[in-house]
Motif scaffolding. Structure first.
Motif, PDB file in Angstrom:
ATOM      1  N   PRO A 207       0.625  -1.128   0.114  1.00 47.06           N
ATOM      2  CA  PRO A 207       0.212   0.116  -0.204  1.00 47.06           C
ATOM      3  C   PRO A 207       0.755   1.223  -0.027  1.00 47.06           C
ATOM      4  N   VAL A 208       0.381   2.160  -0.602  1.00 45.88           N
ATOM      5  CA  VAL A 208       1.051   3.511  -0.857  1.00 45.88           C
ATOM      6  C   VAL A 208       0.293   4.374  -0.072  1.00 45.88           C
ATOM      7  N   ASN A 209       0.997   5.554   0.911  1.00 43.90           N
ATOM      8  CA  ASN A 209       0.570   6.540   1.790  1.00 43.90           C
ATOM      9  C   ASN A 209       0.392   7.679   0.693  1.00 43.90           C
ATOM     10  N   TRP A 210      -0.540   7.576  -0.087  1.00 44.43           N
ATOM     11  CA  TRP A 210      -0.673   8.557  -1.410  1.00 44.43           C
ATOM     12  C   TRP A 210      -0.555  10.075  -0.766  1.00 44.43           C
ATOM     13  N   LEU A 211      -1.542  10.458  -0.054  1.00 45.01           N
ATOM     14  CA  LEU A 211      -1.370  12.051   0.007  1.00 45.01           C
ATOM     15  C   LEU A 211      -0.529  12.098   1.307  1.00 45.01           C
ATOM     16  N   GLY A 212       0.147  11.242   2.042  1.00 46.48           N
ATOM     17  CA  GLY A 212       0.709  11.545   3.163  1.00 46.48           C
ATOM     18  C   GLY A 212       2.107  11.521   3.013  1.00 46.48           C
ATOM     19  N   GLN A 213       2.786  11.016   1.697  1.00 51.73           N
ATOM     20  CA  GLN A 213       4.170  11.245   1.367  1.00 51.73           C
ATOM     21  C   GLN A 213       4.764  12.240   0.521  1.00 51.73           C
ATOM     22  N   SER A 214       5.641  12.823   0.687  1.00 49.49           N
ATOM     23  CA  SER A 214       6.032  14.297  -0.215  1.00 49.49           C
ATOM     24  C   SER A 214       6.202  13.593  -1.609  1.00 49.49           C
ATOM     25  N   ASP A 215       6.723  12.192  -1.666  1.00 48.01           N
ATOM     26  CA  ASP A 215       6.897  12.092  -3.205  1.00 48.01           C
ATOM     27  C   ASP A 215       5.794  11.723  -3.958  1.00 48.01           C
ATOM     28  N   SER A 216       4.591  11.255  -3.288  1.00 47.08           N
ATOM     29  CA  SER A 216       3.466  10.728  -3.963  1.00 47.08           C
ATOM     30  C   SER A 216       2.280  11.532  -3.845  1.00 47.08           C
ATOM     31  N   ALA A 217       2.263  12.807  -3.083  1.00 41.37           N
ATOM     32  CA  ALA A 217       0.924  13.775  -2.768  1.00 41.37           C
ATOM     33  C   ALA A 217       0.806  14.436  -4.155  1.00 41.37           C
ATOM     34  N   LEU A 218       1.815  15.135  -4.511  1.00 41.24           N
ATOM     35  CA  LEU A 218       1.601  15.896  -5.759  1.00 41.24           C
ATOM     36  C   LEU A 218       1.040  15.196  -6.957  1.00 41.24           C
ATOM     37  N   PRO A 219       1.841  13.886  -7.343  1.00 41.46           N
ATOM     38  CA  PRO A 219       1.300  13.128  -8.322  1.00 41.46           C
ATOM     39  C   PRO A 219       0.142  12.432  -8.100  1.00 41.46           C
ATOM     40  N   ALA A 220      -0.451  12.271  -6.812  1.00 43.71           N
ATOM     41  CA  ALA A 220      -1.693  11.845  -6.548  1.00 43.71           C
ATOM     42  C   ALA A 220      -2.746  13.022  -6.893  1.00 43.71           C
ATOM     43  N   LEU A 221      -2.355  14.195  -6.661  1.00 42.59           N
ATOM     44  CA  LEU A 221      -3.404  15.182  -7.149  1.00 42.59           C
ATOM     45  C   LEU A 221      -3.455  15.259  -8.436  1.00 42.59           C
ATOM     46  N   MET A 222      -2.328  14.974  -9.155  1.00 43.54           N
ATOM     47  CA  MET A 222      -2.398  15.119 -10.758  1.00 43.54           C
ATOM     48  C   MET A 222      -3.151  13.895 -11.419  1.00 43.54           C
ATOM     49  N   ILE A 223      -2.846  12.801 -10.642  1.00 40.60           N
ATOM     50  CA  ILE A 223      -3.687  11.604 -11.098  1.00 40.60           C
ATOM     51  C   ILE A 223      -5.071  12.127 -11.052  1.00 40.60           C
ATOM     52  N   MET A 224      -5.415  12.312  -9.963  1.00 42.16           N
ATOM     53  CA  MET A 224      -7.297  12.718  -9.858  1.00 42.16           C
ATOM     54  C   MET A 224      -7.425  13.688 -10.882  1.00 42.16           C
ATOM     55  N   SER A 225      -6.617  14.668 -11.060  1.00 39.15           N
ATOM     56  CA  SER A 225      -7.236  15.650 -12.053  1.00 39.15           C
ATOM     57  C   SER A 225      -7.114  15.209 -13.607  1.00 39.15           C
ATOM     58  N   ILE A 226      -6.375  14.246 -13.821  1.00 42.31           N
ATOM     59  CA  ILE A 226      -6.328  13.474 -15.182  1.00 42.31           C
ATOM     60  C   ILE A 226      -7.445  12.633 -15.290  1.00 42.31           C
ATOM     61  N   LEU A 227      -7.916  11.666 -14.366  1.00 43.80           N
ATOM     62  CA  LEU A 227      -9.092  10.911 -14.344  1.00 43.80           C
ATOM     63  C   LEU A 227     -10.369  11.532 -14.225  1.00 43.80           C
ATOM     64  N   ILE A 228     -10.316  12.476 -13.858  1.00 45.04           N
ATOM     65  CA  ILE A 228     -11.810  13.297 -13.934  1.00 45.04           C
ATOM     66  C   ILE A 228     -12.110  13.588 -15.475  1.00 45.04           C
ATOM     67  N   PRO A 229     -13.238  13.194 -15.657  1.00 47.17           N
ATOM     68  CA  PRO A 229     -13.529  13.391 -17.173  1.00 47.17           C
ATOM     69  C   PRO A 229     -13.648  14.904 -17.574  1.00 47.17           C
ATOM     70  N   PRO A 230     -12.906  15.316 -18.719  1.00 46.76           N
ATOM     71  CA  PRO A 230     -12.843  16.435 -18.927  1.00 46.76           C
ATOM     72  C   PRO A 230     -14.090  17.113 -19.834  1.00 46.76           C
ATOM     73  N   GLY A 231     -15.342  17.090 -18.865  1.00 45.68           N
ATOM     74  CA  GLY A 231     -16.688  17.098 -19.550  1.00 45.68           C
ATOM     75  C   GLY A 231     -16.610  18.366 -20.592  1.00 45.68           C
ATOM     76  N   ALA A 232     -16.308  19.636 -20.146  1.00 46.44           N
ATOM     77  CA  ALA A 232     -16.275  20.850 -20.877  1.00 46.44           C
ATOM     78  C   ALA A 232     -15.597  20.890 -22.256  1.00 46.44           C
ATOM     79  N   GLY A 233     -14.327  20.132 -22.176  1.00 43.97           N
ATOM     80  CA  GLY A 233     -13.549  20.017 -23.195  1.00 43.97           C
ATOM     81  C   GLY A 233     -14.307  19.289 -24.311  1.00 43.97           C
ATOM     82  N   ILE A 234     -14.854  18.107 -23.817  1.00 41.99           N
ATOM     83  CA  ILE A 234     -15.406  17.073 -24.680  1.00 41.99           C
ATOM     84  C   ILE A 234     -16.419  17.792 -25.381  1.00 41.99           C
ATOM     85  N   ILE A 235     -17.364  18.674 -24.670  1.00 43.51           N
ATOM     86  CA  ILE A 235     -18.518  19.285 -25.110  1.00 43.51           C
ATOM     87  C   ILE A 235     -18.102  20.139 -26.439  1.00 43.51           C
ATOM     88  N   ILE A 236     -16.970  20.964 -26.014  1.00 44.99           N
ATOM     89  CA  ILE A 236     -16.598  22.135 -26.773  1.00 44.99           C
ATOM     90  C   ILE A 236     -15.877  21.588 -28.165  1.00 44.99           C
TER      91      ILE A 236
END
Lengths: 351, 438
Positions: A207-236
């Motif tokens: 298991p990874v301490n995703w948000l608790g470790q310095s080396d994984s916290a920012l990538p975890a936030l990036m992954i979240m942004s990437i995996l959220i469907p870009p709804g507005a972009g798709i519509i446009i």
């Protein structure tokens, strides 16, 4: 540059016109403005410069005023919105700029020149936040645009009903508040109960301490942004794709181009203005990332996920350093502006 | 000229935005003898407390307002219901816009209201309205929390402390005896945590987050303290503080009795790991006293006991305490201030502090209220109240919020194993000293 006499009059042509000679510059100004009719008239004026840039500026201003007057009814209806824009956007921005040169206290302010800017750039936390925000942007913006383009390309060939379904399906999550999304993702990143650690556990990964470790916290936030469907972009993108002339595809087909070639050689180039718009818009959004930070990490661990807007927020509303926060905001404004200009110059459609 | 105009327009805008929560009635100055005749509106912000049968969490303050308005029909108390999570930010913005309310519940050591506001005249002193006899009914440390340079800047209503909460079901399942009378040394604590850990259960966990002090008694247990007495120097890099932090870090990395996530920022997750009936995977966690009241509700009904923090080199079960209360903001008109102070007295008297203690799980700041033994039938709260005698306050420095963040962020790195305790506390010192030297 040279001396000239301004000549105003009418011409048989509609619109703005001017004549330039070594001694005089003759302008035609629309009848709406001056109510003049008939032959060209000449007015003596002060000597004016007549280099090309200035002539163009005068002509453009003139033209803008004329257009505005011509469309005055439209502007009348736009007035409430413009007023709100002025009061709630322009005024605060200008005020923030003025504040950035002051030490703002609750009971008064002192002019401190560039001190706030110097303090901002001397702050390690601010420098770290600049770097984190930059990293976040260069990873998430291309991911947002590419994902939107690919999904829109897959949806566009479908029938009208299917397109409507996917439009709604991809756009609905966009309506959800980022606060809620962040709370759900925080649970998904939970060390013990989160779905991510559950999934990587299937492959025998610890298991990874995703948000608790310095080396994984920012990538975890990036992954979240990437995996959220870009709804507005798709519509446009879908709207833009549906506007592409189908005869281009038919011609390419006749020439023997396969689907991938048509996508690469027709769709993507034709979508360039849309791509430019989305890149600029998502860059601005990424530089202003805030909700995820305050909800999920608070900028930690350490300063690993500190971003510019989160620092500005703390400087203003926790430390009450409104002058410094304004300086940080102005710096962010110029960074975004430089990025937007760079992107515009790189991606604009020269045709 | 244009800049002046822009500034003026913007100021008008901000004042307009907050007009709804500002003192919109022109207060007329009256002679001090005539304050009872004052007419106008007093604006009060308050947060949700306990719910009534209609799930209204503002019913207590609404009742108090109704009572007061009956006594003073010319006065209107306007209540602005403000969730606790939004209280600090909203107060900050209101103060920045110079459109603050007349009364708000404020922990004076918190982020939104601090020493700077007192210095700048945002908060009004209350000495003219409270006699020495009134003041003598408050615990000294509670009054001290709201006193600056000999003047009283708020009325304390509650005292809170942090305590260890022990899930007795897990203790029973593991066959571990809880500490006798809730007292234990660090070594005894470690032994029990080891016995509790295993089979999906961790002995101990907590979190590290700016503004939260659950873990800090470990740092203080050997005699460490963040700043020197006159608050001019950082002292958390002393060997006593390093030793305390080392003891906390050792729970995770040396004794292996804490989860990997210990030291993160996840307050909710940490709480659920102790309190949620489907997730009880941690046997012992330190919490502020609100958690005791929560653990007694149906949602988190837990078989638990309250214990002291383990003792370190000082031999004392140190804990961190806080004082909550109401402050009066500055406004025009002596009569209005007098009336506002009267309302504050109305909601902070002995009876109200007893009511608050029984229903909201806080310890009274008034001696007369504590004397009524509001926790006579609540042994867990009564035990926590005993711990308050060992409570140490956080330093009341005007830049404490920044100092606190600088320290807490380094503590996170130490708890993550990314920095050694000494290294983390030294790094925090560099930032803190630069703040102290401003």
């Amino acid at each position: 540059m040279g001396l000239a006499h301004l000549t105003v009059g009418t011409s048989p042509l509609d619109g703005v016109g001017y004549r330039l000679s070594s001694q005089s510059l003759q302008f035609y100004i629309h009848n709406y403005v001056l109510g003049l009719e008939g032959k060209w008239a000449t007015l003596e004026t002060k000597p004016v410069t007549t280099n090309k840039v200035e002539q163009t500026a005068v002509r453009n201003t003139n033209s803008l005023l004329k257009r505005m007057y011509k469309n005055r009814v439209s502007y009348f209806f736009l007035m409430p919105k413009l007023l709100f824009f002025f009061l709630f956007m322009v005024v605060p921005i200008v005020w923030a700029f003025i504040l950035s040169f002051q030490e703002f206290n609750i009971m008064g302010s002192t002019w401190v020149g560039f001190d706030n800017y110097i303090t901002a750039f001397q702050s390690n936390v601010f420098k770290i936040s600049l770097w984190n925000t930059f990293l976040y942007t260069i990873v998430t913006v291309p991911a947002f645009v590419i994902t939107a383009l690919v999904i829109a390309s897959l949806v566009q060939p479908l029938g009208k009903l299917s397109q409507s379904f996917f439009r709604a399906a991809f756009y609905l999550p966009t309506v959800t508040s980022m606060v809620i999304i962040a709370m759900v993702w925080r649970w998904m990143y939970n060390y013990r109960f989160g779905i991510f650690n559950h999934i990587i556990g299937w492959f025998g990964i610890e298991p990874v301490n995703w948000l608790g470790q310095s080396d994984s916290a920012l990538p975890a936030l990036m992954i979240m942004s990437i995996l959220i469907p870009p709804g507005a972009g798709i519509i446009i993108y879908l709207a833009a794709m549906n506007d592409i002339d189908q005869s281009l595809y038919e011609a390419a087909k006749i020439d023997g181009a396969n689907a991938l070639q048509r996508w690469l050689k027709i769709t993507i180039p034709m979508l360039k203005p849309t791509t430019l718009y989305l890149v600029i818009l998502s860059t601005i959004g990424s530089f202003q990332v805030f909700t995820q930070i305050i909800m999920m990490t608070g900028g930690g661990p350490g300063n690993a996920t500190e971003t510019i807007v989160h620092v500005i927020y703390k400087t203003a509303f926790r430390d009450f350093k409104f002058g410094l926060a304004s300086a940080q905001s102005v710096i962010l404004f110029f960074i975004i502006m430089v990025f937007a200009i760079f992107q515009y110059r790189s991606l604009r459609d020269h045709h | 000229m244009k800049k002046w105009l822009m500034g003026f327009i913007s100021l008008m805008l901000i004042l307009g935005i907050f007009a709804g929560c500002s003192n919109d009635d022109a207060s007329k100055d009256l002679d001090s003898d005539d304050w009872k005749e004052w007419e106008g509106t007093i604006t009060m912000w308050d947060g949700p407390r306990w719910a009534d049968k209609d799930d209204n969490k503002y019913h207590w303050i609404e009742d108090k307002i109704s009572e007061f308005q009956k006594d003073y029909p010319n006065v209107k108390i306007k209540l602005v219901k403000t969730p606790w999570a939004e209280m600090n930010d909203k107060l900050s913005v209101a103060i920045a816009g110079r459109a603050w309310p007349d009364i708000a519940p404020v922990d004076i050591s918190g982020g939104s209201i601090n020493q700077n506001h007192i210095n700048q005249g945002v908060i009004a002193p209350l000495d003219d309205y409270f006699t020495d006899e009134d003041k003598s009914d408050f615990y000294e440390n509670a009054l001290e929390a709201y006193t600056t340079e000999g003047k009283l800047y708020g009325v304390p209503t509650s005292i809170s402390v942090h305590a260890m909460l022990l899930n007795l079901d897990i203790f029973e399942e593991k066959g571990v005896e809880p500490p006798k009378d809730g007292k234990w040394t660090y070594d005894e604590f470690v032994e029990k945590m080891k016995a509790l850990t295993g089979d999906g259960v961790d002995g101990f966990s907590t979190y590290i987050l700016p503004g939260y002090y659950e873990a800090w008694p470990f740092l203080l247990m050997d005699g460490g303290y963040p700043l020197n007495e006159d608050m001019t120097e950082y002292t958390f890099d002393s060997k006593e503080a390093v030793s305390g932090l080392q003891k906390l870090v050792d729970l995770k990395y040396k004794h292996d009795v804490a989860p990997e996530s210990m030291g993160g920022e996840d307050v909710g997750g940490t709480w659920k790991a102790w309190a949620a009936s489907d997730q009880r995977t941690v046997a012992v966690e330190p919490w502020a006293t609100w958690a005791i009241a929560s653990a007694q509700t149906e949602d988190f009904k837990t078989n638990f006991m309250v214990a002291e923090y383990p003792t370190g080199d000082t031999g004392e079960p140190v804990t961190i305490g806080g004082v909550g209360g109401y402050v009066m903001f500055n406004s025009k008109g002596d009569a209005k201030k007098r009336m506002t102070a009267e309302f504050i007295k109305h909601i902070t008297n002995t009876d109200e502090q007893v009511t608050m203690a029984k229903n909201y799980g806080t310890f009274p700041a008034r001696i007369s209220a504590a004397d009524q033994e509001p926790f006579a039938d609540n042994p867990q709260m009564a035990r926590a109240q005993e711990l308050s005698q060992h409570a140490v306050p956080v330093p009341r420095h005007e830049n404490w919020a920044r100092i606190d963040e600088a320290i807490q962020k380094e503590l996170q790195l130490a708890l993550n194993g990314e920095k050694e305790p000494a290294e983390a506390l030294k790094a925090a010192g560099e930032e803190v000293n630069s703040i102290l030297s401003e």
